[in-house]
Design a protein around this motif. Structure first.
Motif, short mmCIF file in Angstrom:
data_model
loop_
_atom_site.label_atom_id
_atom_site.label_comp_id
_atom_site.label_asym_id
_atom_site.label_seq_id
_atom_site.Cartn_x
_atom_site.Cartn_y
_atom_site.Cartn_z
N ALA A 93 34.86 -20.28 113.23
CA ALA A 93 33.62 -20.98 112.90
C ALA A 93 33.41 -21.10 111.39
CB ALA A 93 32.42 -20.26 113.51
N ALA A 94 32.95 -22.28 110.97
CA ALA A 94 32.57 -22.49 109.58
C ALA A 94 31.05 -22.47 109.41
CB ALA A 94 33.11 -23.83 109.09
N ALA A 95 30.33 -22.43 110.55
CA ALA A 95 28.87 -22.40 110.52
C ALA A 95 28.40 -21.60 111.73
CB ALA A 95 28.29 -23.80 110.55
N VAL A 96 27.34 -20.82 111.54
CA VAL A 96 26.82 -19.98 112.62
C VAL A 96 25.31 -20.10 112.70
CG1 VAL A 96 28.73 -18.34 112.46
CG2 VAL A 96 26.65 -17.95 111.11
N ASP A 97 24.80 -19.74 113.88
CA ASP A 97 23.36 -19.82 114.17
C ASP A 97 22.93 -18.45 114.67
OD1 ASP A 97 20.90 -20.13 115.58
OD2 ASP A 97 21.30 -22.25 115.88
N VAL A 98 21.89 -17.87 114.07
CA VAL A 98 21.42 -16.55 114.48
C VAL A 98 19.92 -16.56 114.70
CG1 VAL A 98 21.13 -15.73 112.10
CG2 VAL A 98 21.55 -14.07 113.94
N SER A 99 19.50 -15.82 115.73
CA SER A 99 18.07 -15.68 115.99
C SER A 99 17.75 -14.27 116.45
CB SER A 99 17.61 -16.70 117.04
OG SER A 99 16.21 -16.65 117.20
N SER A 100 18.13 -13.91 117.67
CA SER A 100 17.80 -12.58 118.19
C SER A 100 18.45 -11.47 117.38
CB SER A 100 18.20 -12.47 119.66
OG SER A 100 19.60 -12.67 119.81
N GLY A 101 19.61 -11.74 116.80
CA GLY A 101 20.34 -10.71 116.06
C GLY A 101 19.72 -10.33 114.73
N ILE A 102 18.65 -11.01 114.34
CA ILE A 102 17.94 -10.67 113.11
C ILE A 102 16.48 -10.33 113.41
CG2 ILE A 102 19.43 -11.85 111.45
CD1 ILE A 102 17.54 -14.28 111.70
N GLU A 103 16.26 -9.79 114.62
CA GLU A 103 14.91 -9.43 115.05
C GLU A 103 14.82 -7.95 115.39
OE1 GLU A 103 13.51 -13.70 116.97
OE2 GLU A 103 14.24 -12.13 118.30
N ASP A 104 13.62 -7.38 115.23
CA ASP A 104 13.35 -6.02 115.68
C ASP A 104 12.97 -6.02 117.15
OD1 ASP A 104 13.88 -4.72 113.25
OD2 ASP A 104 11.88 -5.20 112.49
N ALA A 120 30.68 -19.05 102.15
CA ALA A 120 31.84 -19.56 102.87
C ALA A 120 31.49 -19.98 104.28
CB ALA A 120 32.94 -18.49 102.90
N VAL A 121 30.59 -19.25 104.91
CA VAL A 121 30.14 -19.60 106.26
C VAL A 121 28.68 -20.04 106.17
CG1 VAL A 121 29.67 -18.72 108.58
CG2 VAL A 121 31.74 -18.00 107.35
N ALA A 122 28.40 -21.26 106.60
CA ALA A 122 27.03 -21.76 106.57
C ALA A 122 26.24 -21.07 107.67
CB ALA A 122 27.03 -23.27 106.79
N VAL A 123 24.97 -20.78 107.38
CA VAL A 123 24.13 -20.04 108.33
C VAL A 123 22.87 -20.82 108.65
CG1 VAL A 123 22.77 -17.95 108.71
CG2 VAL A 123 24.98 -17.80 107.54
N LYS A 124 22.56 -20.87 109.94
CA LYS A 124 21.27 -21.38 110.40
C LYS A 124 20.45 -20.18 110.85
CE LYS A 124 19.19 -24.28 113.99
NZ LYS A 124 19.10 -23.39 115.18
N ILE A 125 19.33 -19.96 110.19
CA ILE A 125 18.39 -18.92 110.59
C ILE A 125 17.38 -19.58 111.50
CG2 ILE A 125 16.64 -17.29 109.82
CD1 ILE A 125 19.38 -16.40 108.98
N CYS A 126 17.36 -19.18 112.75
CA CYS A 126 16.56 -19.90 113.74
C CYS A 126 15.40 -19.06 114.27
CB CYS A 126 17.46 -20.33 114.91
SG CYS A 126 16.74 -21.67 115.89
N GLY A 127 14.38 -19.75 114.74
CA GLY A 127 13.23 -19.07 115.32
C GLY A 127 12.28 -18.50 114.30
N LEU A 128 12.19 -19.11 113.14
CA LEU A 128 11.30 -18.62 112.08
C LEU A 128 9.84 -18.90 112.42
CD1 LEU A 128 13.51 -19.76 109.11
CD2 LEU A 128 12.89 -17.39 109.60
#
Length: 213
Positions: free
Chosen positions: A182-193, A2-10
């Motif tokens: 929001a219908a689309a989100v961008d995440v980077s730091s929130g998926i890091e250790d 339902a919400v598109a996701v951009k996984i950033c900083g790979l």
């Protein structure tokens, strides 16, 4: 999803694989040397070729000149350039026209008045991205694990699709979407250790939450 996701900083094949398998709509690769997520064009090329059709590939840059962009876009096939610096409307339009590529423009937000800066870009870009304004001492404009008041976006309308960024993680994603619309989100730091090091578990958790929204 339902919400598109951009996984950033790979930066690694295994993190990319988890993002792809989890249902990411966009995958982002950073070309800004000051960032802990930075890649060279050659390093990114080895990852980008592994992205399956249908997932949009994003080159994230900060005030990059034409030579830098040409080097990046020659090394690997991208669908979008994300302008995350102080690029003007004219510059965003020039990138889109010269390189025949989609453009995402990041708009830094700290208060409601900041949203007004987005409107002039609507005829020059394909997507808008609303991110938290970086602190004055920050070494890079994005990926600082800071959120802004998501409710500022509620009820606002633009002629281009947009992504919400800034301080998102699996634990606050549902609330961020509820408040912002929001219908689309961008995440980077929130998926890091730690900065620049993706957590496979956190990528999976974030995408799993997004599927249920």
């Amino acid at each position: 999803m339902a919400v598109a996701v951009k996984i950033c900083g790979l930066k690694t094949e295994v993190a990319l694989a988890v993002a792809v398998q989890g249902g990411a709509s966009f995958v982002g690769f950073v070309f800004f040397p000051a960032s802990p997520r930075a890649l060279t064009p050659c390093e990114a090329a080895r990852l980008v070729v592994k992205v399956p059709p249908g997932i949009r590939r994003v080159a994230v840059v900060v005030d990059a000149d034409d030579l830098t962009l040409e080097t990046i876009l020659t090394a690997a096939p991208f669908d979008f350039v994300q302008c995350h610096g102080r690029e003007t409307v004219a510059r965003a339009r020039a990138i889109r026209e010269r390189f025949r590529i989609g453009v995402i423009k990041a708009v830094p937000v700290a208060e409601a008045a900041d949203l007004d800066a987005a409107a002039p870009y609507e005829d020059a870009v394909d997507w808008l991205l609303f991110d938290s304004r970086a602190p004055n001492q920050a070494r890079h404009p994005g990926g600082n694990a800071l959120a802004f008041d998501w409710s500022l976006l509620r009820g606002r309308a633009w002629r281009r699709p947009w992504l919400l960024a800034g301080g998102l993680h699996a634990g606050n994603l549902a609330e961020a979407v509820r408040l912002s619309g929001a219908a689309a989100v961008d995440v980077s730091s929130g998926i890091e250790d730690v900065p620049g090091e993706k957590s496979l578990a956190k990528i999976g958790q974030f995408l799993a939450v997004a599927k249920d929204l």
